[in-house]
Write a protein that holds these residues in place. Structure first.
Motif, PDB file in Angstrom:
ATOM      1  N   PHE A 221       0.834  -1.199   0.000  1.00 42.78           N
ATOM      2  CA  PHE A 221       0.000   0.000   0.000  1.00 42.78           C
ATOM      3  C   PHE A 221       0.869   1.250   0.000  1.00 42.78           C
ATOM      4  CE2 PHE A 221      -2.105   3.249   2.705  1.00 42.78           C
ATOM      5  CZ  PHE A 221      -3.142   3.588   1.845  1.00 42.78           C
ATOM      6  N   ARG A 222       1.839   1.317   0.905  1.00 44.58           N
ATOM      7  CA  ARG A 222       2.726   2.486   0.951  1.00 44.58           C
ATOM      8  C   ARG A 222       3.467   2.672  -0.359  1.00 44.58           C
ATOM      9  NH1 ARG A 222       3.900   0.507   6.271  1.00 44.58           N
ATOM     10  NH2 ARG A 222       5.809  -0.471   5.449  1.00 44.58           N
ATOM     11  N   SER A 223       3.959   1.571  -0.916  1.00 39.86           N
ATOM     12  CA  SER A 223       4.700   1.655  -2.174  1.00 39.86           C
ATOM     13  C   SER A 223       3.815   2.171  -3.302  1.00 39.86           C
ATOM     14  CB  SER A 223       5.255   0.269  -2.530  1.00 39.86           C
ATOM     15  OG  SER A 223       5.904   0.294  -3.779  1.00 39.86           O
ATOM     16  N   SER A 224       2.570   1.714  -3.350  1.00 47.05           N
ATOM     17  CA  SER A 224       1.656   2.146  -4.404  1.00 47.05           C
ATOM     18  C   SER A 224       1.324   3.636  -4.271  1.00 47.05           C
ATOM     19  CB  SER A 224       0.366   1.321  -4.352  1.00 47.05           C
ATOM     20  OG  SER A 224       0.628  -0.043  -4.630  1.00 47.05           O
ATOM     21  N   VAL A 225       1.102   4.086  -3.037  1.00 46.52           N
ATOM     22  CA  VAL A 225       0.779   5.499  -2.809  1.00 46.52           C
ATOM     23  C   VAL A 225       1.962   6.383  -3.189  1.00 46.52           C
ATOM     24  CG1 VAL A 225       0.232   7.215  -1.035  1.00 46.52           C
ATOM     25  CG2 VAL A 225      -0.938   4.995  -1.034  1.00 46.52           C
TER      26      VAL A 225
END
Length: 270
Positions: A221-225
């Protein structure tokens, strides 16, 4: 229920600049005309991969399909409303033997955007049941976004997110909320929250599965954001580097050539 949060800092888009860009796009769209089934620019160049198959260009009921499609009805776009000072409403349809999707898009007002709403439905083949059905709704309230982005630094984030997306399936629901906050000059902090939960009797099962997948899910999730924030900054940087004449020419070339292929060259229109 599982809740994932991450905050990124991105380049801000000034409201007046957005209106300038939106007006430029409206001018480009309204400069096109129908020539037979082709849609052409004032210089006579045809738009890539677009054919008018029903109705009058840009009028309610106008239906467009990709050029060179062998399977009739594989993809279609239908104009429901086009008024640059009122609203743009369109329906996007795609279907195949295994899957069909419908997207309804409404933008108020195209020339000076106020709000955007996208509603979608994805279904499997007829008779496949509710497990092959997914619905979604995304909304963006631009007036609320500008107001939140203009708060005094350090003020609490707004309770109601200006940008919300919701996906609903028989097995669960996912909701995404975006809330901007002021950062240093010319930038925004954007708080991104993703909520996942199972539905009905499946809630304990979904909660357990999310617990097991916790760390990889949060990292992903963090990487995608962060990747989305980088792409936003990169795209806005490219646009800002061009003056309006350059941007107008770039947009015209894009709609004629289509998206770049893997070699970095425009699609061939012949």
């Amino acid at each position: 229920m599982s809740r994932l949060r991450h905050t990124v800092t991105v380049v801000a888009l000034d409201r007046d600049l957005l209106h300038t860009y939106a007006g430029l796009v409206c001018d480009l769209v309204e400069s096109t005309r129908a020539r037979g089934r082709d849609i052409v620019l004032p210089d006579g160049r045809a738009l890539y991969g677009l054919s008018l198959v029903k109705g009058h260009h840009l009028a309610p009921g106008a239906r467009y399909e990709p050029l060179g499609t062998d399977t009739e009805g594989l993809e279609a776009t239908v104009i429901r409303e086009w008024r640059r000072t009122g609203a743009l409403a369109m329906e996007q349809l795609m279907w195949s033997p295994d899957l069909s999707t419908q997207l309804d898009v409404r933008l108020r007002t195209p020339e000076r955007p106020v709000s955007l709403e996208i509603e979608g439905l994805l279904r499997g083949p007829e008779g496949s049941g509710s497990l092959r059905r997914l619905s979604g709704l995304a909304t963006l309230d631009l007036a609320a976004w500008w107001a939140a982005a203009a708060l005094v630094p350090g003020a609490p984030a707004v309770a109601r997110a200006p940008a919300v997306a919701r996906l609903k399936h028989r097995l669960g629901v996912a909701q995404l909320h975006l809330r901007p906050r002021p950062a240093e000059a010319g930038r925004w902090h954007v708080d991104v929250t993703l909520t996942l939960r199972g539905r009905w009797l499946l809630r304990p099962v979904a909660a357990f599965a999310l617990l097991l997948a916790g760390m990889p899910l949060r990292r992903g999730f963090r990487s995608s954001v962060e990747r989305a924030a980088e792409q936003w900054d990169e795209a806005l940087g490219r646009v800002r580097a061009m003056d309006l004449d350059e941007l107008r020419a770039e947009l015209a070339d894009y709609v004629v050539k289509g998206p770049e292929d893997e070699t970095g060259e425009g699609r061939k229109t012949g």
